[in-house]
Design an enzyme around this catalytic site. Structure first.
Site, PDB file in Angstrom:
ATOM      1  N   LYS A 106       0.815  -1.219   0.000  1.00 23.80           N
ATOM      2  CA  LYS A 106       0.000   0.000   0.000  1.00 23.80           C
ATOM      3  C   LYS A 106       0.848   1.269   0.000  1.00 23.80           C
ATOM      4  O   LYS A 106       2.038   1.257   0.309  1.00 23.80           O
ATOM      5  CB  LYS A 106      -1.018  -0.052   1.142  1.00 23.80           C
ATOM      6  N   ARG A 146      -3.594 -10.171   4.384  1.00 23.02           N
ATOM      7  CA  ARG A 146      -3.903 -10.238   2.944  1.00 23.02           C
ATOM      8  C   ARG A 146      -2.687  -9.696   2.203  1.00 23.02           C
ATOM      9  O   ARG A 146      -2.359  -8.516   2.352  1.00 23.02           O
ATOM     10  CB  ARG A 146      -5.140  -9.394   2.659  1.00 23.02           C
TER      11      ARG A 146
HETATM   12  N1  HH2 Z   1      -7.293  -4.022   0.133  1.00 18.70           N
HETATM   13  C1  HH2 Z   1      -7.530  -4.018  -1.204  1.00 18.70           C
HETATM   14  C2  HH2 Z   1      -8.583  -4.764  -1.710  1.00 18.70           C
HETATM   15  N2  HH2 Z   1      -9.376  -5.494  -0.912  1.00 18.70           N
HETATM   16  N3  HH2 Z   1      -9.971  -6.259   1.244  1.00 18.70           N
HETATM   17  C3  HH2 Z   1      -9.759  -6.267   2.570  1.00 18.70           C
HETATM   18  N4  HH2 Z   1     -10.542  -7.001   3.375  1.00 18.70           N
HETATM   19  N5  HH2 Z   1      -8.742  -5.544   3.145  1.00 18.70           N
HETATM   20  C4  HH2 Z   1      -7.914  -4.778   2.393  1.00 18.70           C
HETATM   21  O1  HH2 Z   1      -7.020  -4.110   2.975  1.00 18.70           O
HETATM   22  C5  HH2 Z   1      -8.106  -4.745   0.967  1.00 18.70           C
HETATM   23  C6  HH2 Z   1      -9.166  -5.513   0.426  1.00 18.70           C
HETATM   24  C7  HH2 Z   1      -6.629  -3.217  -2.107  1.00 18.70           C
HETATM   25  O2  HH2 Z   1      -7.174  -2.778  -3.280  1.00 18.70           O
HETATM   26  P1  HH2 Z   1      -6.948  -3.225  -4.816  1.00 18.70           P
HETATM   27  O3  HH2 Z   1      -6.878  -1.959  -5.601  1.00 18.70           O
HETATM   28  O4  HH2 Z   1      -7.994  -4.176  -5.232  1.00 18.70           O
HETATM   29  O5  HH2 Z   1      -5.551  -3.899  -4.909  1.00 18.70           O
HETATM   30  P2  HH2 Z   1      -5.081  -5.363  -4.568  1.00 18.70           P
HETATM   31  O6  HH2 Z   1      -6.273  -6.248  -4.673  1.00 18.70           O
HETATM   32  O7  HH2 Z   1      -4.024  -5.677  -5.568  1.00 18.70           O
HETATM   33  O8  HH2 Z   1      -4.521  -5.328  -3.183  1.00 18.70           O
END
Ligand code: HH2
Length: 272
Positions: free
Chosen positions: A214, A249
């Site tokens: 992040k 995650r």
């Molecule tokens: N962060 C992302 C997506 N989904 N779900 C949960 N529960 N917690 C998180 O911190 C979280 C999440 C990040 O966003 P995205 O842009 O989809 O990137 P990536 O999926 O590659 O991490």
């Protein structure tokens, strides 16, 4: 030796525009290959998503999400028993994903996106991840504001867990997630939240932490690009483990499993 450590949830994106690996896994065969690799690297759970939640991302219609996710979930399920989580805010997508073999609904809106979400979670009987976000993905980073970020995130998660239980979701199905990066100032809000994770854990539900790659890590490392944030991602996962989170995650499964195993082995030797 069985080590006590958080479970590792590997991220599998079937999105053309995810911030960390946008586009690389849109091809269904490539997404399946990636899922296989994460399983081989020791992922305890796979989180599959077809709509990016990065700031400014375009919304994806439910039918498109379903079209991207269902074949992928079915293909993973056909060759592995790994628990599959679906990262979606739409109840109809969650239902299709559960029918295809997923067992966890990861909802960044904490079951508030649709008036049907709470009832759907109860009906599906699946695990649900309730995540905190201030605002909505398109605009959430514009001007996030808190007086006390840890207290406000904890209060929100407590309220959503009560709403879910009132709608019929069982206590033992609920996970909480502070939502690192979702409507939070990079350093002013994310760092106190990471430092205060024990107060989220104290709410009495398993906690999922998503800090991998992040932006705050980039901000702490001279603007390192998303794929150059492994060290910081591992540091955040270790901090989560120390605070007692149940799962992390992450994008880099092998490296995170190794780091968590070493941390757990040291802790175990210290308490023997
Ligand atoms: N962060 C992302 C997506 N989904 N779900 C949960 N529960 N917690 C998180 O911190 C979280 C999440 C990040 O966003 P995205 O842009 O989809 O990137 P990536 O999926 O590659 O991490």
């Amino acid at each position: 030796m069985k080590l006590q450590r958080p479970r590792v949830m590997g991220v599998v994106n079937a999105t053309p525009d995810s911030f960390s690996d946008g586009g690389r896994f849109l091809d269904p065969a490539a997404a399946l290959d990636h899922a296989r690799r994460l399983i081989a690297e020791g992922a305890d759970i796979l989180d599959v998503g077809a709509e990016s939640t990065r700031p400014g991302a375009d919304p994806v219609p439910a039918a498109v999400e379903i079209e991207r996710l269902v074949p992928l979930i079915g293909a993973i399920r056909a060759e592995s028993a790994v628990p599959i989580s679906v990262d979606t805010m739409k109840p109809e997508v969650a239902r299709a994903a559960m029918a295809a073999g997923a067992s966890i609904w990861n909802d960044v809106t904490a079951l508030s996106h649709s008036p049907d979400s709470l009832a759907m979670a109860a009906e599906l009987g699946c695990d649900v991840v309730l995540m905190h976000m201030q605002g909505e993905p398109r605009t959430m980073q514009a001007e996030p504001r808190y007086d006390d970020v840890v207290a406000e995130v904890a209060a929100f998660l407590a309220e959503r867990s009560h709403a879910a239980m009132a709608a019929g979701v069982a206590h033992e199905r609920i996970w909480l997630d502070p939502g690192i990066g979702f409507g939070k100032h990079m350093l002013r809000h994310n760092l106190p939240l990471l430092a205060g994770l024990d107060r989220i854990v104290a709410l009495g539900f398993p906690v999922l932490l998503g800090a991998s790659r992040k932006a705050f890590i980039g901000a702490l490392s001279g603007g390192a690009a998303a794929d150059q944030r492994l060290g910081g991602s591992i540091a955040a996962a270790l901090a989560g483990a120390a605070a007692g989170v149940a799962a992390v995650r992450v994008h880099d499964v092998a490296e995170t499993v190794q780091a968590l195993n070493v941390q757990a082995a040291i802790a175990q030797a210290g308490s023997a």
